[in-house]
Write a protein that holds these residues in place. Structure first.
Motif, PDB file in Angstrom:
ATOM      1  N   MET A 190      19.457  -5.523   1.513  1.00 14.36           N
ATOM      2  CA  MET A 190      19.406  -4.621   2.650  1.00 14.36           C
ATOM      3  C   MET A 190      19.786  -3.206   2.256  1.00 14.36           C
ATOM      4  N   ARG A 191      20.762  -3.061   1.390  1.00 11.57           N
ATOM      5  CA  ARG A 191      21.135  -1.713   0.951  1.00 11.57           C
ATOM      6  C   ARG A 191      19.996  -1.059   0.157  1.00 11.57           C
ATOM      7  N   ALA A 192      19.336  -1.846  -0.699  1.00 12.22           N
ATOM      8  CA  ALA A 192      18.207  -1.312  -1.465  1.00 12.22           C
ATOM      9  C   ALA A 192      17.058  -0.913  -0.535  1.00 12.22           C
ATOM     10  N   MET A 193      16.853  -1.695   0.495  1.00 17.59           N
ATOM     11  CA  MET A 193      15.785  -1.430   1.459  1.00 17.59           C
ATOM     12  C   MET A 193      16.042  -0.112   2.196  1.00 17.59           C
ATOM     13  N   PHE A 194      17.267   0.092   2.648  1.00 14.76           N
ATOM     14  CA  PHE A 194      17.599   1.314   3.370  1.00 14.76           C
ATOM     15  C   PHE A 194      17.583   2.519   2.437  1.00 14.76           C
ATOM     16  N   ALA A 195      18.003   2.324   1.185  1.00 10.19           N
ATOM     17  CA  ALA A 195      17.946   3.410   0.211  1.00 10.19           C
ATOM     18  C   ALA A 195      16.495   3.815  -0.048  1.00 10.19           C
ATOM     19  N   ARG A 196      15.596   2.836  -0.081  1.00 14.07           N
ATOM     20  CA  ARG A 196      14.178   3.122  -0.292  1.00 14.07           C
ATOM     21  C   ARG A 196      13.617   3.977   0.847  1.00 14.07           C
ATOM     22  N   LEU A 197      13.946   3.624   2.072  1.00  9.28           N
ATOM     23  CA  LEU A 197      13.441   4.375   3.221  1.00  9.28           C
ATOM     24  C   LEU A 197      14.063   5.759   3.320  1.00  9.28           C
ATOM     25  N   ALA A 198      15.292   5.894   2.822  1.00 10.22           N
ATOM     26  CA  ALA A 198      15.992   7.173   2.926  1.00 10.22           C
ATOM     27  C   ALA A 198      15.271   8.291   2.195  1.00 10.22           C
ATOM     28  N   VAL A 199      14.504   7.959   1.151  1.00 12.71           N
ATOM     29  CA  VAL A 199      13.851   8.981   0.339  1.00 12.71           C
ATOM     30  C   VAL A 199      12.332   8.966   0.499  1.00 12.71           C
ATOM     31  N   GLU A 200      11.827   8.237   1.506  1.00  9.54           N
ATOM     32  CA  GLU A 200      10.383   8.132   1.703  1.00  9.54           C
ATOM     33  C   GLU A 200       9.901   9.224   2.659  1.00  9.54           C
ATOM     34  N   PRO A 201       9.237  10.283   2.138  1.00  7.65           N
ATOM     35  CA  PRO A 201       8.838  11.393   3.015  1.00  7.65           C
ATOM     36  C   PRO A 201       7.633  11.099   3.888  1.00  7.65           C
ATOM     37  N   SER A 202       6.889  10.039   3.591  1.00  2.31           N
ATOM     38  CA  SER A 202       5.658   9.785   4.337  1.00  2.31           C
ATOM     39  C   SER A 202       5.881   8.988   5.618  1.00  2.31           C
ATOM     40  N   VAL A 203       7.081   8.460   5.805  1.00  3.37           N
ATOM     41  CA  VAL A 203       7.411   7.679   6.998  1.00  3.37           C
ATOM     42  C   VAL A 203       8.652   8.283   7.639  1.00  3.37           C
ATOM     43  N   LEU A 204       8.564   8.606   8.912  1.00  4.24           N
ATOM     44  CA  LEU A 204       9.737   9.078   9.646  1.00  4.24           C
ATOM     45  C   LEU A 204      10.479   7.878  10.208  1.00  4.24           C
ATOM     46  N   ASP A 259       0.862  -1.186   0.000  1.00  9.04           N
ATOM     47  CA  ASP A 259       0.000   0.000   0.000  1.00  9.04           C
ATOM     48  C   ASP A 259       0.898   1.236   0.000  1.00  9.04           C
ATOM     49  N   PRO A 260       1.200   1.803  -1.178  1.00 12.47           N
ATOM     50  CA  PRO A 260       2.116   2.945  -1.250  1.00 12.47           C
ATOM     51  C   PRO A 260       1.634   4.175  -0.475  1.00 12.47           C
ATOM     52  N   ASP A 261       0.344   4.240  -0.161  1.00 11.23           N
ATOM     53  CA  ASP A 261      -0.192   5.403   0.566  1.00 11.23           C
ATOM     54  C   ASP A 261      -0.267   5.181   2.070  1.00 11.23           C
ATOM     55  N   ILE A 262       0.318   4.098   2.558  1.00 10.76           N
ATOM     56  CA  ILE A 262       0.147   3.741   3.957  1.00 10.76           C
ATOM     57  C   ILE A 262       0.669   4.827   4.899  1.00 10.76           C
ATOM     58  N   GLY A 263       1.703   5.566   4.490  1.00 10.44           N
ATOM     59  CA  GLY A 263       2.229   6.626   5.341  1.00 10.44           C
ATOM     60  C   GLY A 263       1.592   7.971   5.115  1.00 10.44           C
ATOM     61  N   ARG A 264       0.677   8.058   4.138  1.00  9.47           N
ATOM     62  CA  ARG A 264       0.066   9.340   3.779  1.00  9.47           C
ATOM     63  C   ARG A 264      -1.357   9.494   4.289  1.00  9.47           C
ATOM     64  N   LYS A 265      -1.984   8.413   4.670  1.00 13.94           N
ATOM     65  CA  LYS A 265      -3.360   8.439   5.134  1.00 13.94           C
ATOM     66  C   LYS A 265      -3.416   7.887   6.552  1.00 13.94           C
ATOM     67  N   GLY A 266      -4.283   8.435   7.352  1.00 15.47           N
ATOM     68  CA  GLY A 266      -4.424   7.942   8.714  1.00 15.47           C
ATOM     69  C   GLY A 266      -3.356   8.515   9.624  1.00 15.47           C
ATOM     70  N   PRO A 267      -3.091   7.848  10.746  1.00 15.88           N
ATOM     71  CA  PRO A 267      -2.130   8.373  11.723  1.00 15.88           C
ATOM     72  C   PRO A 267      -0.707   8.330  11.194  1.00 15.88           C
ATOM     73  N   PRO A 268       0.180   9.165  11.753  1.00 18.09           N
ATOM     74  CA  PRO A 268       1.582   9.118  11.358  1.00 18.09           C
ATOM     75  C   PRO A 268       2.168   7.727  11.584  1.00 18.09           C
ATOM     76  N   LEU A 269       2.990   7.298  10.636  1.00 19.89           N
ATOM     77  CA  LEU A 269       3.670   6.010  10.731  1.00 19.89           C
ATOM     78  C   LEU A 269       5.147   6.282  10.957  1.00 19.89           C
ATOM     79  N   VAL A 270       5.692   5.745  12.054  1.00 15.71           N
ATOM     80  CA  VAL A 270       7.068   6.030  12.447  1.00 15.71           C
ATOM     81  C   VAL A 270       7.811   4.703  12.628  1.00 15.71           C
TER      82      VAL A 270
END
Length: 427
Positions: free
Chosen positions: A292-306, A261-272
């Motif tokens: 693991m490197r790809a996973m961390f790179a993905r999170l590094a640029v995700e503005p909807s999840v802190l 669900d690509p919108d999981i961090g954009r709708k509802g309560p903040p996801l941290v």
């Protein structure tokens, strides 16, 4: 308990309901053990913070999850926390129960691979203490084998020269002696965590490379739980906490949830996402750890999840003062938003006498991230997961948030320090 909407706690940033999803490290004690740990620490926490509180009993929901509920209240705030625990103990116990004839060759192959690939040298450059810890467990395993083989050889020699037996008779005696020494040393190996650590790392490295692993099913189940928690929209924030080895799996949970669900961090309560004392860089620094490197790179640029990564200098089992994205060589496409690095001082949390008593108990210090403090401090795990202040506010201005609490546990009126600032992407 007092009404959470009373004067002084009416600001929008105050949390009233929280959903925590906890991802453990590679620890066979499981839900029951972690509940006992939480219960003991909760009682200790309440000696420092005079709050009204109630901790429910442990409820085992399924093979994948257990949970407990926590109610905490100060004079002008009240929070109800659902604390979900991702169960992996059945997997970990099964792995550790495998025959040692299977475990030891696999562990030796891991140690050799880290040497030949240069991964151990990368780890030593990134965190000398953590690298030495890995070498310690590898070398101690070799010593365990060497003592058994050496003892068996001495027993065979004694059989030949003292008892006058021939070589054909002394060799089986030496083999039996080596096996006896090996199994006699096993309780010591257990106490030193040699089996647990050397069992864990081959599986963690397979996961980091992107191979099918024992962690895939729990990650999938947890990602589904995260999506359900956010869609339910009955909490003010949803926090996924990963401690130690969970610092490698919890990011995978968030990435998988975003895939579903690509919108999981954009709708509802903040996801941290909160990683505490993460050992993930130790696996991600392997040249083949592409997943693991790809996973961390993905999170590094995700503005909807802190993503908050907590590190402590006192903990040799984590990476201190380390960027878990750039430091592992992850290739980031886009502007970085994560992680927010929170440097934690255990010395602020514990009395000087107690701190020095456990200073060289490395595993005990490693667990301080999720245990209660002796004193009020800028980092307090139980206020993070059960208190009224958003986790983001704590991480951005821990001293300011701590100062917002009065001696009686009430929260000062007005805006909370750091609460309103969104995650910022950098170039």
């Amino acid at each position: 308990m007092p009404d959470g909407a009373t004067a002084g706690a009416a600001q929008a940033a105050v949390i009233r309901r929280r959903h925590v999803i906890y991802v453990e490290g590679y620890d066979p004690q499981g839900a029951k053990g972690y509940y006992r740990l939480f219960d003991r620490s909760w009682a200790r926490f309440l000696k420092v913070w005079p709050l009204k509180a109630r901790l429910s009993e442990l409820a085992v929901d399924s093979q994948d999850f257990a949970h407990w509920n926590v109610e905490a209240a100060g004079p002008n705030w009240q929070v109800v926390t659902r604390y979900d625990f991702l169960r992996q103990e059945h997997i970990i116990r099964a792995n550790m129960a495998e025959p040692l004839l299977r475990q030891i060759p696999r562990a030796l192959a891991w140690a050799l691979d880290y040497l030949v690939s240069g991964a151990i040298f990368r780890v030593l450059r990134a965190s000398p203490y953590f690298g030495l810890v890995l070498l310690y467990f590898q070398i101690m395993l070799i010593w365990w084998l060497a003592l058994a083989v050496g003892g068996g050889w001495l027993i065979a020699l004694a059989a030949m020269h003292v008892l006058g037996l021939g070589g054909a008779a002394s060799v089986p005696i030496g083999i039996l002696g080596a096996l006896a020494i090996f199994f006699a040393l096993r309780p010591l190996a257990n106490r030193l965590f040699l089996i647990q650590i050397n069992n864990h790392w081959p599986y963690l490295c397979a996961f980091a490379r992107g191979e099918a692993s024992c962690f895939d099913a729990p990650i999938e189940a947890c990602a589904q739980r995260v999506i359900a928690a956010v869609r339910a929209n009955d909490a003010d924030e949803v926090i996924v906490v990963g401690h130690s080895g969970g610092g490698a799996l919890a990011p995978a949970v968030i990435v998988r949830a975003l895939e579903l669900d690509p919108d999981i961090g954009r709708k509802g309560p903040p996801l941290v996402l909160v990683t505490l004392g993460s050992i993930a860089p130790g696996a991600a620094l392997h040249p083949q750890a592409v997943r693991m490197r790809a996973m961390f790179a993905r999170l590094a640029v995700e503005p909807s999840v802190l993503w908050i990564d907590s590190q402590s200098r006192a903990d040799v089992l984590n990476f201190w003062n380390f960027d878990p994205v750039e430091g592992i060589g992850a290739r980031v496409d886009g502007r970085r938003c994560n992680p927010l690095i929170w440097k934690v001082r255990f010395g602020d949390m514990l009395s000087r006498q107690f701190y020095w008593r456990i200073r060289f108990n490395f595993f005990r210090l490693h667990y301080q991230f999720i245990m209660a403090s002796d004193r009020r401090a800028p980092y307090d795990y139980f206020l993070l997961v059960c208190g009224p202040v958003p986790v983001a506010a704590w991480a951005r201005d821990p001293n300011g948030v701590l100062a917002a609490f009065a001696a009686d546990g009430s929260l000062a009126a007005g805006d909370l320090p750091g609460a309103a600032r969104p995650a910022q992407c950098s170039g």
